[in-house]
Write a protein that holds these residues in place. Structure first.
Motif, PDB file in Angstrom:
ATOM      1  N   GLU A 262       0.974  -1.065   0.000  1.00 40.93           N
ATOM      2  CA  GLU A 262       0.039  -0.060   0.074  1.00 40.93           C
ATOM      3  C   GLU A 262       0.949   1.299  -0.103  1.00 40.93           C
ATOM      4  N   LEU A 263       1.025   1.803  -1.158  1.00 41.63           N
ATOM      5  CA  LEU A 263       1.857   3.143  -1.190  1.00 41.63           C
ATOM      6  C   LEU A 263       1.081   4.523  -1.172  1.00 41.63           C
ATOM      7  N   PRO A 264       1.673   5.397  -0.499  1.00 40.80           N
ATOM      8  CA  PRO A 264       0.990   6.640  -0.428  1.00 40.80           C
ATOM      9  C   PRO A 264       1.164   7.372  -1.886  1.00 40.80           C
ATOM     10  N   ASP A 265       0.447   8.419  -2.042  1.00 41.42           N
ATOM     11  CA  ASP A 265       0.401   9.071  -3.455  1.00 41.42           C
ATOM     12  C   ASP A 265       1.660   9.502  -3.714  1.00 41.42           C
ATOM     13  N   PHE A 266       2.617   9.992  -2.896  1.00 41.07           N
ATOM     14  CA  PHE A 266       4.088  10.783  -3.196  1.00 41.07           C
ATOM     15  C   PHE A 266       4.926   9.713  -3.678  1.00 41.07           C
ATOM     16  N   LEU A 267       4.896   8.213  -3.333  1.00 42.96           N
ATOM     17  CA  LEU A 267       5.764   7.537  -3.804  1.00 42.96           C
ATOM     18  C   LEU A 267       5.295   6.597  -5.164  1.00 42.96           C
ATOM     19  N   VAL A 268       6.423   6.448  -5.920  1.00 42.82           N
ATOM     20  CA  VAL A 268       6.281   5.834  -7.151  1.00 42.82           C
ATOM     21  C   VAL A 268       6.606   4.264  -7.275  1.00 42.82           C
ATOM     22  N   PRO A 269       6.057   3.340  -7.741  1.00 42.76           N
ATOM     23  CA  PRO A 269       6.520   2.215  -7.560  1.00 42.76           C
ATOM     24  C   PRO A 269       7.900   1.825  -8.364  1.00 42.76           C
ATOM     25  N   TYR A 270       8.895   1.142  -7.764  1.00 47.07           N
ATOM     26  CA  TYR A 270      10.046   0.884  -8.073  1.00 47.07           C
ATOM     27  C   TYR A 270      10.900   2.031  -8.497  1.00 47.07           C
ATOM     28  N   LYS A 271      10.732   3.392  -7.938  1.00 42.17           N
ATOM     29  CA  LYS A 271      11.486   4.656  -8.214  1.00 42.17           C
ATOM     30  C   LYS A 271      12.067   5.037  -6.704  1.00 42.17           C
ATOM     31  N   ARG A 272      13.169   5.515  -6.501  1.00 44.26           N
ATOM     32  CA  ARG A 272      13.955   6.022  -5.343  1.00 44.26           C
ATOM     33  C   ARG A 272      13.393   7.352  -4.906  1.00 44.26           C
ATOM     34  N   TYR A 273      13.171   8.235  -6.117  1.00 41.48           N
ATOM     35  CA  TYR A 273      12.804   9.404  -5.627  1.00 41.48           C
ATOM     36  C   TYR A 273      11.390   9.760  -5.607  1.00 41.48           C
ATOM     37  N   GLU A 274      10.754  10.825  -4.951  1.00 38.21           N
ATOM     38  CA  GLU A 274       9.367  10.933  -4.725  1.00 38.21           C
ATOM     39  C   GLU A 274       8.782  11.523  -5.939  1.00 38.21           C
ATOM     40  N   SER A 275       7.419  11.601  -6.308  1.00 39.78           N
ATOM     41  CA  SER A 275       6.630  11.988  -7.273  1.00 39.78           C
ATOM     42  C   SER A 275       6.951  13.174  -7.623  1.00 39.78           C
ATOM     43  N   GLU A 276       7.251  14.254  -6.549  1.00 41.96           N
ATOM     44  CA  GLU A 276       7.611  15.752  -6.872  1.00 41.96           C
ATOM     45  C   GLU A 276       8.712  15.750  -7.461  1.00 41.96           C
ATOM     46  N   CYS A 277       9.856  15.249  -7.136  1.00 40.40           N
ATOM     47  CA  CYS A 277      11.068  15.400  -7.827  1.00 40.40           C
ATOM     48  C   CYS A 277      10.907  14.847  -9.400  1.00 40.40           C
ATOM     49  N   ILE A 278      10.306  13.513  -9.646  1.00 46.28           N
ATOM     50  CA  ILE A 278      10.246  13.325 -10.892  1.00 46.28           C
ATOM     51  C   ILE A 278       9.589  14.209 -11.825  1.00 46.28           C
ATOM     52  N   GLU A 279       8.430  14.635 -11.174  1.00 45.12           N
ATOM     53  CA  GLU A 279       7.482  15.493 -12.216  1.00 45.12           C
ATOM     54  C   GLU A 279       8.377  16.968 -12.291  1.00 45.12           C
ATOM     55  N   LEU A 280       9.206  17.438 -11.468  1.00 42.85           N
ATOM     56  CA  LEU A 280       9.961  18.576 -11.724  1.00 42.85           C
ATOM     57  C   LEU A 280      10.982  18.378 -12.948  1.00 42.85           C
TER      58      LEU A 280
ATOM     59  N   ILE B 174      17.432  19.126  -8.453  1.00 42.10           N
ATOM     60  CA  ILE B 174      17.208  17.676  -7.969  1.00 42.10           C
ATOM     61  C   ILE B 174      18.714  17.271  -7.499  1.00 42.10           C
ATOM     62  N   PRO B 175      18.779  16.623  -6.257  1.00 40.41           N
ATOM     63  CA  PRO B 175      20.278  16.327  -6.185  1.00 40.41           C
ATOM     64  C   PRO B 175      20.358  14.709  -6.691  1.00 40.41           C
ATOM     65  N   ALA B 176      20.684  14.794  -7.802  1.00 41.00           N
ATOM     66  CA  ALA B 176      20.660  13.451  -8.354  1.00 41.00           C
ATOM     67  C   ALA B 176      21.768  13.385  -9.651  1.00 41.00           C
ATOM     68  N   ASP B 177      22.477  12.490 -10.002  1.00 45.56           N
ATOM     69  CA  ASP B 177      23.238  12.539 -11.408  1.00 45.56           C
ATOM     70  C   ASP B 177      22.564  12.503 -12.435  1.00 45.56           C
ATOM     71  N   GLU B 178      23.229  12.858 -13.471  1.00 43.33           N
ATOM     72  CA  GLU B 178      22.364  13.194 -14.818  1.00 43.33           C
ATOM     73  C   GLU B 178      22.125  11.996 -15.371  1.00 43.33           C
ATOM     74  N   SER B 179      22.936  10.745 -15.163  1.00 38.22           N
ATOM     75  CA  SER B 179      22.392   9.569 -15.641  1.00 38.22           C
ATOM     76  C   SER B 179      21.003   9.041 -15.090  1.00 38.22           C
ATOM     77  N   THR B 180      21.080   9.431 -13.977  1.00 37.56           N
ATOM     78  CA  THR B 180      19.741   9.069 -13.220  1.00 37.56           C
ATOM     79  C   THR B 180      18.626   9.730 -13.717  1.00 37.56           C
ATOM     80  N   LEU B 181      18.679  11.241 -13.799  1.00 40.52           N
ATOM     81  CA  LEU B 181      17.669  11.959 -14.449  1.00 40.52           C
ATOM     82  C   LEU B 181      17.324  11.613 -15.639  1.00 40.52           C
ATOM     83  N   TYR B 182      18.334  11.107 -16.524  1.00 40.99           N
ATOM     84  CA  TYR B 182      18.019  10.829 -17.921  1.00 40.99           C
ATOM     85  C   TYR B 182      17.020   9.631 -18.103  1.00 40.99           C
ATOM     86  N   ARG B 183      17.196   8.425 -16.871  1.00 38.96           N
ATOM     87  CA  ARG B 183      16.323   7.322 -16.737  1.00 38.96           C
ATOM     88  C   ARG B 183      15.247   7.724 -16.471  1.00 38.96           C
TER      89      ARG B 183
END
Length: 74
Positions: A37-55, A65-74
């Motif tokens: 049972e995941l809350p709305d701000f978590l995405v299945p199989y992703k480490r970052y919260e949904s707000e970060c992914i949407e940005l 976002i404090p992540a590597d460029e290769s992580t952001l590309y994926r």
């Protein structure tokens, strides 16, 4: 669905801080599969919260976002 326990789930916030959430594990009474049972701000199989992914998806060039460029590309 029946509750069969909990598990810890880590996620990273926009600030780079890692948080640990306690997620309920559920077993389907019909098929006996285990679901989480995941809350709305978590995405299945992703480490970052949904707000970060949407940005990153809405503005791929300028983001803070404090992540590597290769992580952001994926």
């Amino acid at each position: 669905m029946s509750v069969i326990g909990t598990r810890d789930r880590k996620s990273k916030e926009r600030s780079g801080e890692t948080r640990v959430y306690n997620i309920r594990r559920l077993r389907c009474d019909n098929c006996e599969c285990i679901h989480h049972e995941l809350p709305d701000f978590l995405v299945p199989y992703k480490r970052y919260e949904s707000e970060c992914i949407e940005l990153v998806l809405s503005n791929p060039i300028n983001h803070d976002i404090p992540a590597d460029e290769s992580t952001l590309y994926r």
